[in-house]
Write a protein that holds these residues in place. Structure first.
Motif, short mmCIF file in Angstrom:
data_model
loop_
_atom_site.label_atom_id
_atom_site.label_comp_id
_atom_site.label_asym_id
_atom_site.label_seq_id
_atom_site.Cartn_x
_atom_site.Cartn_y
_atom_site.Cartn_z
N ALA A 142 77.71 -5.00 -72.19
CA ALA A 142 76.97 -5.85 -73.12
C ALA A 142 77.84 -6.89 -73.83
CB ALA A 142 76.21 -4.99 -74.13
N PRO A 143 78.99 -6.53 -74.42
CA PRO A 143 79.81 -7.57 -75.06
C PRO A 143 80.27 -8.65 -74.08
CG PRO A 143 80.48 -5.40 -75.82
CD PRO A 143 79.52 -5.18 -74.67
N ASP A 144 80.50 -8.27 -72.82
CA ASP A 144 80.91 -9.26 -71.82
C ASP A 144 79.76 -10.22 -71.50
OD1 ASP A 144 83.26 -7.85 -71.77
OD2 ASP A 144 82.90 -6.91 -69.82
N ILE A 145 78.55 -9.69 -71.42
CA ILE A 145 77.39 -10.55 -71.15
C ILE A 145 77.19 -11.53 -72.30
CG2 ILE A 145 74.86 -10.56 -71.04
CD1 ILE A 145 75.02 -8.01 -69.39
N LEU A 146 77.24 -11.03 -73.53
CA LEU A 146 76.95 -11.89 -74.68
C LEU A 146 78.00 -12.98 -74.86
CD1 LEU A 146 75.70 -9.15 -77.15
CD2 LEU A 146 74.33 -10.89 -76.00
N ALA A 147 79.26 -12.67 -74.54
CA ALA A 147 80.33 -13.68 -74.65
C ALA A 147 80.59 -14.38 -73.33
CB ALA A 147 81.62 -13.02 -75.15
N ASP A 148 79.86 -13.99 -72.30
CA ASP A 148 80.04 -14.53 -70.94
C ASP A 148 81.48 -14.39 -70.48
OD1 ASP A 148 78.89 -15.48 -68.61
OD2 ASP A 148 79.14 -17.59 -69.13
N VAL A 149 82.08 -13.23 -70.75
CA VAL A 149 83.45 -12.95 -70.34
C VAL A 149 83.52 -12.98 -68.81
CG1 VAL A 149 85.28 -11.20 -70.29
CG2 VAL A 149 83.94 -11.57 -72.39
N ALA A 150 84.51 -13.68 -68.28
CA ALA A 150 84.67 -13.84 -66.83
C ALA A 150 83.42 -14.43 -66.18
CB ALA A 150 85.05 -12.51 -66.17
N GLY A 151 82.61 -15.09 -67.00
CA GLY A 151 81.38 -15.70 -66.48
C GLY A 151 80.35 -14.71 -66.01
N ILE A 152 80.37 -13.47 -66.56
CA ILE A 152 79.51 -12.43 -66.00
C ILE A 152 78.03 -12.73 -66.23
CG2 ILE A 152 79.66 -10.93 -68.04
CD1 ILE A 152 79.36 -9.88 -64.33
N ARG A 153 77.65 -13.24 -67.40
CA ARG A 153 76.24 -13.58 -67.62
C ARG A 153 75.80 -14.67 -66.65
NH1 ARG A 153 76.39 -15.24 -72.66
NH2 ARG A 153 76.35 -17.48 -72.25
N THR A 154 76.64 -15.68 -66.50
CA THR A 154 76.32 -16.78 -65.59
C THR A 154 76.20 -16.29 -64.16
OG1 THR A 154 77.50 -18.33 -67.03
CG2 THR A 154 77.09 -19.04 -64.76
N ARG A 155 77.09 -15.38 -63.76
CA ARG A 155 77.07 -14.85 -62.40
C ARG A 155 75.82 -14.02 -62.15
NH1 ARG A 155 82.39 -11.73 -62.62
NH2 ARG A 155 81.59 -10.79 -60.70
N ILE A 156 75.43 -13.21 -63.12
CA ILE A 156 74.22 -12.40 -62.95
C ILE A 156 72.99 -13.28 -62.79
CG2 ILE A 156 72.66 -10.77 -64.10
CD1 ILE A 156 75.17 -9.44 -65.31
N LEU A 157 72.86 -14.27 -63.67
CA LEU A 157 71.70 -15.15 -63.59
C LEU A 157 71.71 -15.96 -62.30
CD1 LEU A 157 71.59 -16.36 -67.30
CD2 LEU A 157 69.99 -14.80 -66.17
N ASP A 158 72.90 -16.31 -61.82
CA ASP A 158 73.00 -17.02 -60.55
C ASP A 158 72.55 -16.11 -59.40
OD1 ASP A 158 74.07 -19.21 -58.73
OD2 ASP A 158 75.29 -17.50 -58.08
N CYS A 159 72.91 -14.84 -59.46
CA CYS A 159 72.48 -13.90 -58.41
C CYS A 159 70.96 -13.76 -58.37
CB CYS A 159 73.13 -12.54 -58.64
SG CYS A 159 74.86 -12.43 -58.14
N VAL A 160 70.35 -13.71 -59.54
CA VAL A 160 68.89 -13.60 -59.60
C VAL A 160 68.25 -14.77 -58.85
CG1 VAL A 160 66.88 -13.69 -61.13
CG2 VAL A 160 68.87 -12.29 -61.75
#
Length: 279
Positions: free
Chosen positions: A43-61
């Motif tokens: 969760a903290p990585d998603i909220l701060a987009d650490v290593a672009g993880i939020r962006t990567r997840i949304l891109d995968c969707v």
């Protein structure tokens, strides 16, 4: 509406999150359940987009046209838990679980699945039960404002003591009394608790939002591909159809399949589709 099948990213915990989405798309799954652990979606990585993880997840969707069915935060007791007896540690945990609601919203996951882990020994059962209720009230209030639904998942008696059975789930739903709290039924739980799955549907009609569609043995919490354990699958599928269940069936695998997640994802959906077609 027919039952749909989703792939839980826990089986791919040794690979980047993209591997789960790729396997789901290749094998014809209808969605993905994202595990809230590193590297997949803490969760903290998603909220701060650490290593672009939020962006990567949304891109995968978008890239795989594969919706996220649920977000499943890290909740194994360390560093966050519903059963810490120290108030300061419990308060920190509640704030973390609130942040998982925000993380789910950030990746457009409509559901957050939570469980109550093993409290250990030397604890006051009734005091911890009251604490769990108050924790879930606070989290559900936060989820309601965010427009996210919370699911309580029972765990096997090998994994916890507070919420394991259908009675435990109903108790929590009744005590929290929130329209945003529903149930994710892990089929290993009724088996290891010695009760039929019908107890969940009879006691909490309309509240079973998702099912972890896995096999198991009565004396172990391991999660298996249907047919690899002790469950009567034709009877289970016929029952789900009879009661009109139309939610997701999530393939949540770990342990013996860890080295071959691509193979288990392929074989798992073949087995599940076959069961749905034949019964």
């Amino acid at each position: 509406m027919a039952m749909k099948v989703s792939l839980f990213s826990t089986g791919f915990s040794n690979w980047p999150i993209e591997r789960t989405f790729a396997a789901a798309a290749e094998n014809g799954y209808d969605g993905v359940d994202v595990g809230g652990f590193r590297p997949h979606g803490y969760a903290p990585d998603i909220l701060a987009d650490v290593a672009g993880i939020r962006t990567r997840i949304l891109d995968c969707v978008q890239r795989y046209q594969m919706p996220i069915v649920s977000y499943v935060p890290e909740n194994t007791g360390s560093p966050h838990s519903f059963v810490f007896q120290d108030k300061a540690l419990n308060d920190i945990s509640v704030e973390y679980f609130k942040s998982t609601i925000d993380a789910a919203k950030a990746i457009e996951a409509p559901l957050v699945m939570l469980a109550v882990n093993m409290p250990g020994f030397g604890w006051d059962r009734e005091a911890l039960r009251r604490q769990v209720v108050e924790d879930f009230k606070a989290i559900c209030d936060h989820a309601e404002k965010a427009g996210v639904t919370v699911m309580i998942e029972p765990v096997t008696p090998f994994e916890g003591k507070i919420v394991c059975s259908s009675d435990d789930c109903k108790w929590l739903l009744d005590e929290v009394d929130s329209g945003t709290l529903e149930v994710c039924l892990d089929l290993a739980c009724p088996l290891t608790c010695g009760e039929p799955i019908s107890e969940y549907f009879d006691k909490m009609p309309g509240k079973i939002r998702e099912i972890h569609f896995i096999d198991a043995e009565p004396d172990c919490e391991d999660h298996l591909i249907p047919g690899d354990g002790a469950m009567d699958w034709p009877r289970i599928v016929r029952y789900l159809k009879r009661v009109g269940y139309d939610g997701y069936l999530a393939l949540e695998l770990f342990s013996r399949y860890a080295n071959e997640p691509d193979f288990s994802a392929e074989r798992g959906i073949e087995v599940i589709r076959g069961l749905l077609a034949d019964n």
